[in-house]
Design a protein around this motif. Sequence first.
Motif, mmCIF file in Angstrom:
data_model
loop_
_atom_site.group_PDB
_atom_site.id
_atom_site.type_symbol
_atom_site.label_atom_id
_atom_site.label_comp_id
_atom_site.label_asym_id
_atom_site.label_seq_id
_atom_site.Cartn_x
_atom_site.Cartn_y
_atom_site.Cartn_z
ATOM 1 N N ALA A 31 0.834 -1.206 0.000
ATOM 2 C CA ALA A 31 0.000 0.000 0.000
ATOM 3 C C ALA A 31 0.866 1.252 0.000
ATOM 4 O O ALA A 31 0.572 2.213 -0.716
ATOM 5 N N GLN A 34 2.441 1.603 -3.429
ATOM 6 C CA GLN A 34 1.417 2.040 -4.389
ATOM 7 C C GLN A 34 1.191 3.539 -4.245
ATOM 8 O O GLN A 34 1.129 4.259 -5.237
ATOM 9 N N GLN A 35 1.066 4.018 -2.997
ATOM 10 C CA GLN A 35 0.821 5.444 -2.772
ATOM 11 C C GLN A 35 2.006 6.283 -3.238
ATOM 12 O O GLN A 35 1.825 7.328 -3.870
ATOM 13 N N ALA A 63 -6.212 -0.887 -6.880
ATOM 14 C CA ALA A 63 -5.569 -1.493 -5.717
ATOM 15 C C ALA A 63 -6.556 -2.386 -4.955
ATOM 16 O O ALA A 63 -6.202 -3.481 -4.519
ATOM 17 N N GLU A 64 -7.790 -1.925 -4.825
ATOM 18 C CA GLU A 64 -8.815 -2.735 -4.163
ATOM 19 C C GLU A 64 -9.081 -4.013 -4.960
ATOM 20 O O GLU A 64 -9.245 -5.090 -4.380
ATOM 21 N N GLN A 67 -6.157 -6.391 -4.481
ATOM 22 C CA GLN A 67 -6.240 -6.964 -3.134
ATOM 23 C C GLN A 67 -7.293 -8.073 -3.097
ATOM 24 O O GLN A 67 -7.070 -9.138 -2.510
#
Length: 127
Positions: A31, A34-35, A63-64, A67
């Motif tokens: 995460a 990614q950010q 991203a969701e 995941q």
Amino acid sequence: MQIRRYLIGLAALAALSAAPVSAQNRGAGMAERQQAMVDSVAVQLELSDEQDKAFRAIMAEQAEGVQAVFEEYQGARDPKMRDDIMALQAETDEKLKTVFSMEQMAKFVELRDEYRAQFRRNRQPQG
């Protein structure tokens, strides 16, 4: 001002390449990476406020989705998992094409490919 934005982008990219990827911090680390990638790309593409907002929303959605795929396969190395992730990427690209100019999209693909290559190099065993 453009040089400053470029340097910020480079710093974010450098932070990405230095981020450790252990089994324990993979989720949180992913995460964060990614950010940092999103922040770096937004700067390097010189996005307008409207583009930036749309870009971040699209990437958060991706991203969701990724995941959810990882959870579905519970980390197993199933070939179908790769196909599902590639389909998500294609869907994301189509959405980004509606937000970015042609030049920005080309630059985005270039940056993404560089990021992936760096990520792969960092995952290889040292020795």
